[in-house]
Design a protein around this motif. Structure first.
Motif: not given
Length: 334
Positions: A166-177
């Protein structure tokens, strides 16, 4: 264990739960609920629980956990924070929530309101405020040692967290930011004050099996200071490192975690390190320090150094950076 133990509920059993658990066991008995991994987490830490004079109990439902504990530590995935924290507050529990407080600005603001309406304390686990190098920075600023701040630079890098998809899914994690860099966005606001504008860029490279993600965020503070925050999720052998350089009208202060080791060699080896979380000294564990401070606040002690409002502000800054990335334009914060 604390001489006056508090009954603690741990919601989640992922990587960050492992960082929280040693400190929790010093404070009181821990009850764990998670959809996956709770029994394995309890078994792995059974000896540590005995050594601390504490215990770990696994329950099968959220309600069982609420019925058994005085406070709740939420270490579930980011996209679930709002729902789980609301439920804990509604059950009359004080809550620690892993950062970010929520995935969206609206949810973060609503959690602040829910805690206020419930008469409970909600604190986000912005643990970097408890790392010694960042405590020194805050003290240098608040005592006037550096004068008026002008330029701040923060860098945080580590391995891409591919073990948890889920970390790679920006909609779930917001990504690195939103996941990684929010630590330094929070620190920048903690030391340099409120943020007026946010500009950001982000890149993603590599393959699905070996991804790399990086971002740069530029903050203009209302004071006129400028913060540059950079983050990297790199190859799996990349160790976790942090650094900062902060300059004011009277001097500067810098920190590099790499300087605390004997050598630096970021080369792939058969025994690759786990570069997702920083190494900590068990005798001076920042995760334990934050949890001890939070529990003391729950029991009527001094207010902790980070508040629910701080957590919501960090989410707002990070999401402004994501908007800037999407639009290619700076975002003005009201």
């Amino acid at each position: 264990m604390s001489p006056n133990p508090v009954r603690i509920g741990l919601l989640g059993a992922g990587g960050i739960a492992v960082a929280h658990l040693p400190g929790l066991l010093r404070l009181g008995p821990v009850t764990v609920f998670a959809h996956d991994g709770a029994r394995q987490l309890a078994d792995t830490h059974a000896a540590a629980a005995r050594a601390a004079g504490s215990s770990i109990t696994v329950v099968d439902s959220l309600q069982e956990l609420f019925d058994a504990v005085d406070m709740v530590d939420v270490v579930t995935p980011t996209s679930t924070h709002a729902t789980v924290v609301r439920a804990a507050l509604a059950a009359g529990k004080d809550v620690v929530s892993e950062k970010p407080l929520a995935r969206t600005d609206a949810d973060a603001a609503d959690l602040v309101r829910c805690a206020r309406d419930a008469g409970r304390t909600l604190v986000p686990a912005h643990v970097v405020r408890f790392f010694p190098a960042y405590v020194r920075l805050h003290e240098a600023v608040t005592t006037g040692l550096l004068g008026d701040l002008a330029v701040l630079r923060f860098v945080r890098s580590g391995a891409f967290p591919i073990r948890t998809p889920w970390f790679a899914d920006h909609s779930l994690s917001g990504g690195i930011v939103l996941d990684q860099m929010i630590h330094d966005l929070d620190i920048a606001r903690w030391v340099a004050g409120e943020v007026a504008t946010v500009s950001a860029v982000r890149t993603r490279a590599g393959t699905e099996a070996e991804p790399v993600e990086a971002a740069h965020v530029l903050l203009t503070h209302r004071s006129g200071a400028i913060s540059h925050v950079a983050g990297v999720w790199g190859p799996q052998h990349l160790p976790f490192t942090t650094e900062y350089a902060v300059t004011g009208t009277r001097g500067s202060l810098s920190h590099r975690s790499r300087d605390e080791v004997d050598h630096v060699a970021d080369l792939a080896t058969p025994d690759a390190v786990d570069g997702f979380l920083p190494e900590v000294d068990p005798a001076d564990d920042p995760y334990a320090a934050e949890l001890t401070e939070f529990v003391a606040a729950f029991r009527g002690g001094p207010a902790p150094r980070v508040s629910a409002e701080d957590g919501a502000a960090a989410v707002r800054i990070a999401n402004a950076a994501l908007t800037s990335i999407e639009t290619g334009q700076p975002v003005v914060l009201s």
